[in-house]
Design a protein around this motif. Structure first.
Motif, PDB file in Angstrom:
ATOM      1  N   PRO A 188      16.299  15.895   0.504  1.00  0.00           N
ATOM      2  CA  PRO A 188      15.182  16.205  -0.406  1.00  0.00           C
ATOM      3  C   PRO A 188      14.254  15.022  -0.678  1.00  0.00           C
ATOM      4  CG  PRO A 188      17.270  17.026  -1.287  1.00  0.00           C
ATOM      5  CD  PRO A 188      17.603  16.126  -0.144  1.00  0.00           C
ATOM      6  N   PHE A 189      14.720  13.797  -0.392  1.00  0.00           N
ATOM      7  CA  PHE A 189      13.945  12.610  -0.720  1.00  0.00           C
ATOM      8  C   PHE A 189      13.317  11.924   0.494  1.00  0.00           C
ATOM      9  CE2 PHE A 189      17.582  12.944  -3.650  1.00  0.00           C
ATOM     10  CZ  PHE A 189      16.911  13.165  -4.843  1.00  0.00           C
ATOM     11  N   ILE A 190      13.967  12.036   1.626  1.00  0.00           N
ATOM     12  CA  ILE A 190      13.591  11.184   2.756  1.00  0.00           C
ATOM     13  C   ILE A 190      12.299  11.621   3.442  1.00  0.00           C
ATOM     14  CG2 ILE A 190      14.870  12.410   4.584  1.00  0.00           C
ATOM     15  CD1 ILE A 190      15.754   9.538   5.495  1.00  0.00           C
ATOM     16  N   HIS A 191      11.905  12.885   3.286  1.00  0.00           N
ATOM     17  CA  HIS A 191      10.716  13.371   3.991  1.00  0.00           C
ATOM     18  C   HIS A 191       9.409  13.023   3.289  1.00  0.00           C
ATOM     19  CE1 HIS A 191      13.051  15.384   7.018  1.00  0.00           C
ATOM     20  NE2 HIS A 191      13.744  16.030   6.108  1.00  0.00           N
ATOM     21  N   SER A 192       9.494  12.553   2.057  1.00  0.00           N
ATOM     22  CA  SER A 192       8.278  12.174   1.344  1.00  0.00           C
ATOM     23  C   SER A 192       8.601  11.082   0.333  1.00  0.00           C
ATOM     24  CB  SER A 192       7.667  13.406   0.641  1.00  0.00           C
ATOM     25  OG  SER A 192       6.446  13.064   0.018  1.00  0.00           O
ATOM     26  N   TYR A 193       8.938   9.903   0.880  1.00  0.00           N
ATOM     27  CA  TYR A 193       9.320   8.803  -0.004  1.00  0.00           C
ATOM     28  C   TYR A 193       8.130   7.850  -0.186  1.00  0.00           C
ATOM     29  CZ  TYR A 193      11.840   5.085  -2.257  1.00  0.00           C
ATOM     30  OH  TYR A 193      12.244   4.146  -3.179  1.00  0.00           O
ATOM     31  N   PRO A 194       7.763   7.526  -1.441  1.00  0.00           N
ATOM     32  CA  PRO A 194       6.622   6.633  -1.675  1.00  0.00           C
ATOM     33  C   PRO A 194       6.948   5.179  -1.345  1.00  0.00           C
ATOM     34  CG  PRO A 194       7.671   7.216  -3.757  1.00  0.00           C
ATOM     35  CD  PRO A 194       8.356   8.027  -2.696  1.00  0.00           C
ATOM     36  N   CYS A 195       6.267   4.630  -0.346  1.00  0.00           N
ATOM     37  CA  CYS A 195       6.514   3.247   0.063  1.00  0.00           C
ATOM     38  C   CYS A 195       5.355   2.759   0.919  1.00  0.00           C
ATOM     39  CB  CYS A 195       7.829   3.137   0.842  1.00  0.00           C
ATOM     40  SG  CYS A 195       7.850   4.074   2.391  1.00  0.00           S
ATOM     41  N   ASP A 196       5.405   1.491   1.281  1.00  0.00           N
ATOM     42  CA  ASP A 196       4.433   0.921   2.213  1.00  0.00           C
ATOM     43  C   ASP A 196       4.980   1.144   3.624  1.00  0.00           C
ATOM     44  OD1 ASP A 196       3.139  -0.997   4.011  1.00  0.00           O
ATOM     45  OD2 ASP A 196       2.249  -1.854   2.201  1.00  0.00           O
ATOM     46  N   GLU A 197       4.402   2.081   4.350  1.00  0.00           N
ATOM     47  CA  GLU A 197       4.935   2.489   5.648  1.00  0.00           C
ATOM     48  C   GLU A 197       5.012   1.329   6.637  1.00  0.00           C
ATOM     49  OE1 GLU A 197       4.281   6.002   8.996  1.00  0.00           O
ATOM     50  OE2 GLU A 197       2.749   5.639   7.454  1.00  0.00           O
ATOM     51  N   THR A 198       3.956   0.535   6.715  1.00  0.00           N
ATOM     52  CA  THR A 198       3.914  -0.572   7.673  1.00  0.00           C
ATOM     53  C   THR A 198       5.010  -1.590   7.393  1.00  0.00           C
ATOM     54  OG1 THR A 198       1.527  -0.324   7.971  1.00  0.00           O
ATOM     55  CG2 THR A 198       2.500  -2.436   8.614  1.00  0.00           C
ATOM     56  N   LYS A 199       5.191  -1.918   6.129  1.00  0.00           N
ATOM     57  CA  LYS A 199       6.174  -2.950   5.775  1.00  0.00           C
ATOM     58  C   LYS A 199       7.611  -2.422   5.878  1.00  0.00           C
ATOM     59  CE  LYS A 199       3.346  -6.147   3.128  1.00  0.00           C
ATOM     60  NZ  LYS A 199       2.031  -5.657   3.515  1.00  0.00           N
ATOM     61  N   ILE A 200       7.833  -1.160   5.494  1.00  0.00           N
ATOM     62  CA  ILE A 200       9.176  -0.591   5.650  1.00  0.00           C
ATOM     63  C   ILE A 200       9.518  -0.492   7.145  1.00  0.00           C
ATOM     64  CG2 ILE A 200      10.523   1.529   5.412  1.00  0.00           C
ATOM     65  CD1 ILE A 200      10.421  -0.068   2.870  1.00  0.00           C
ATOM     66  N   SER A 204       0.878  -1.171   0.000  1.00  0.00           N
ATOM     67  CA  SER A 204       0.000   0.000   0.000  1.00  0.00           C
ATOM     68  C   SER A 204       0.917   1.222   0.000  1.00  0.00           C
ATOM     69  CB  SER A 204      -0.910  -0.001   1.237  1.00  0.00           C
ATOM     70  OG  SER A 204      -1.682   1.181   1.293  1.00  0.00           O
ATOM     71  N   ILE A 205       1.108   1.815  -1.166  1.00  0.00           N
ATOM     72  CA  ILE A 205       2.107   2.871  -1.342  1.00  0.00           C
ATOM     73  C   ILE A 205       1.518   4.258  -1.089  1.00  0.00           C
ATOM     74  CG2 ILE A 205       3.739   3.922  -2.945  1.00  0.00           C
ATOM     75  CD1 ILE A 205       4.510   1.109  -2.243  1.00  0.00           C
ATOM     76  N   HIS A 206       2.228   5.052  -0.289  1.00  0.00           N
ATOM     77  CA  HIS A 206       1.901   6.461  -0.102  1.00  0.00           C
ATOM     78  C   HIS A 206       3.154   7.179   0.413  1.00  0.00           C
ATOM     79  CE1 HIS A 206       1.162   4.707   3.901  1.00  0.00           C
ATOM     80  NE2 HIS A 206       1.548   5.883   4.359  1.00  0.00           N
ATOM     81  N   PRO A 207       3.221   8.513   0.291  1.00  0.00           N
ATOM     82  CA  PRO A 207       4.412   9.242   0.748  1.00  0.00           C
ATOM     83  C   PRO A 207       4.624   9.098   2.251  1.00  0.00           C
ATOM     84  CG  PRO A 207       3.077  10.600  -0.698  1.00  0.00           C
ATOM     85  CD  PRO A 207       2.244   9.396  -0.357  1.00  0.00           C
ATOM     86  N   VAL A 208       5.854   8.789   2.635  1.00  0.00           N
ATOM     87  CA  VAL A 208       6.189   8.550   4.040  1.00  0.00           C
ATOM     88  C   VAL A 208       7.412   9.383   4.422  1.00  0.00           C
ATOM     89  CG1 VAL A 208       6.912   6.817   5.729  1.00  0.00           C
ATOM     90  CG2 VAL A 208       5.263   6.202   3.954  1.00  0.00           C
ATOM     91  N   GLY A 237      12.768 -13.584   9.617  1.00  0.00           N
ATOM     92  CA  GLY A 237      12.847 -12.131   9.765  1.00  0.00           C
ATOM     93  C   GLY A 237      13.561 -11.453   8.608  1.00  0.00           C
ATOM     94  N   LEU A 238      14.801 -11.853   8.337  1.00  0.00           N
ATOM     95  CA  LEU A 238      15.573 -11.239   7.259  1.00  0.00           C
ATOM     96  C   LEU A 238      15.049 -11.611   5.869  1.00  0.00           C
ATOM     97  CD1 LEU A 238      19.214 -11.403   8.665  1.00  0.00           C
ATOM     98  CD2 LEU A 238      17.788  -9.373   8.333  1.00  0.00           C
ATOM     99  N   PRO A 239      14.626 -12.870   5.632  1.00  0.00           N
ATOM    100  CA  PRO A 239      14.027 -13.178   4.333  1.00  0.00           C
ATOM    101  C   PRO A 239      12.771 -12.343   4.058  1.00  0.00           C
ATOM    102  CG  PRO A 239      14.701 -15.202   5.398  1.00  0.00           C
ATOM    103  CD  PRO A 239      14.865 -14.105   6.420  1.00  0.00           C
ATOM    104  N   THR A 240      11.968 -12.108   5.099  1.00  0.00           N
ATOM    105  CA  THR A 240      10.785 -11.267   4.928  1.00  0.00           C
ATOM    106  C   THR A 240      11.195  -9.839   4.602  1.00  0.00           C
ATOM    107  OG1 THR A 240       9.458 -12.618   6.446  1.00  0.00           O
ATOM    108  CG2 THR A 240       8.709 -10.361   6.058  1.00  0.00           C
ATOM    109  N   ALA A 241      12.201  -9.332   5.334  1.00  0.00           N
ATOM    110  CA  ALA A 241      12.704  -7.982   5.066  1.00  0.00           C
ATOM    111  C   ALA A 241      13.184  -7.868   3.625  1.00  0.00           C
ATOM    112  CB  ALA A 241      13.839  -7.641   6.036  1.00  0.00           C
ATOM    113  N   LYS A 242      13.886  -8.879   3.142  1.00  0.00           N
ATOM    114  CA  LYS A 242      14.410  -8.834   1.773  1.00  0.00           C
ATOM    115  C   LYS A 242      13.280  -8.823   0.755  1.00  0.00           C
ATOM    116  CE  LYS A 242      17.583 -10.806  -1.495  1.00  0.00           C
ATOM    117  NZ  LYS A 242      18.795 -11.597  -1.732  1.00  0.00           N
ATOM    118  N   ARG A 243      12.251  -9.638   0.959  1.00  0.00           N
ATOM    119  CA  ARG A 243      11.148  -9.671   0.014  1.00  0.00           C
ATOM    120  C   ARG A 243      10.402  -8.335  -0.003  1.00  0.00           C
ATOM    121  NH1 ARG A 243       7.221 -14.634  -0.189  1.00  0.00           N
ATOM    122  NH2 ARG A 243       6.683 -13.460  -2.085  1.00  0.00           N
ATOM    123  N   ILE A 244      10.284  -7.705   1.154  1.00  0.00           N
ATOM    124  CA  ILE A 244       9.631  -6.394   1.222  1.00  0.00           C
ATOM    125  C   ILE A 244      10.422  -5.374   0.407  1.00  0.00           C
ATOM    126  CG2 ILE A 244       9.096  -4.452   2.747  1.00  0.00           C
ATOM    127  CD1 ILE A 244       8.362  -6.514   4.903  1.00  0.00           C
TER     128      ILE A 244
END
Length: 250
Positions: free
Chosen positions: A134-146, A96-100, A214-221
């Protein structure tokens, strides 16, 4: 070739081949369905068994004094936890992508970990490079998964430090200004080469009670965000680096 190398290669091939991308999506959906069916069929009888244990305990309170009763219930909870983690792994590329605001996300994570580190002398910091701002304050991603990714990385960093040490979260961009780089570094003992080469392989773990997901899930995300995650461990320092693409409209 190790599984993490295979995943990277497949991801690269799919990026340049739409037909292969469609086939891989179909294959992944079929695998997801299979894993979901398996976890469902395992969870149902386990739920009945655990409910029976609770009923026995309710009708016979003295049973809690029997040796290993609490261990039995704890083992059941561990199995449920493993099924939950397997389900997360199975669906971690549904986004679920939105600016984060990633700086806020990382800073809040660091704050939430302070009680977890209270029995150790650990300093932890978040450093944002000038070109990343300039990029980190509004980066498009899935907030929960990141957030799940960096929760796992920070937790691993804390656990890798025995008594005292340092953890640094650092945000920069690569030389070509095409990727946002977020690293999590910790001092302490390094990871052996034999473990590094399979660290992102599902169900492989060096932790006594780890699930190896844990790490395999992180990698897939991260892969689902068109990014990469790598690890380097040497000279009493281990660093996990997440690289996320910077697009023209970011």
């Amino acid at each position: 070739m190790y599984q993490n190398d295979v995943d990277e290669k497949l991801h690269q091939l799919c990026t340049n081949n739409s037909e292969l991308t469609d086939l891989m999506k179909q294959y992944e959906e079929e695998n997801k369905l299979l894993v979901s069916q398996i976890t469902h069929e395992i969870r149902n009888p386990l739920t009945l068994i655990y409910s029976t244990l609770q009923l026995i305990e309710h009708k016979n309170p003295d049973i809690t004094q029997i040796n290993y009763w609490s261990n039995l219930k704890d083992d059941m909870k561990d199995v449920f936890s493993l099924l939950d983690q397997l389900s997360e792994y199975n669906h971690c590329d549904t986004l679920s992508i939105h600016p984060v605001d990633l700086q806020v996300l990382l800073t809040e994570l660091v704050t939430s970990f302070k009680p977890y580190m209270s029995d150790k002398a650990i300093s932890i910091s978040v450093n944002i490079g000038r070109y990343a701002k300039p990029f980190i304050h509004s980066y498009p991603c899935d907030e929960t998964k990141i957030k799940q990714v960096f929760t796992n990385l920070i937790k691993n960093a804390v656990e890798a430090i025995e008594d005292r040490g340092e953890i640094e979260l650092k945000c920069t961009v690569d030389d070509g200004r095409s990727r946002l780089l977020i690293s999590v570094s910790n001092t302490g003992s390094t990871i052996e080469e034999k473990d590094l080469i399979k660290i992102f392989t599902p169900f492989v773990t060096t932790k006594e009670n780890g699930s190896g997901l844990g790490l395999p899930t992180a990698k897939r995300i991260i892969l689902s965000h068109d990014g990469t995650i790598t690890v380097k461990s040497e000279q009493n320092k281990t660093t996990f680096t997440v690289a996320l693409p910077l697009r023209k409209n970011d």
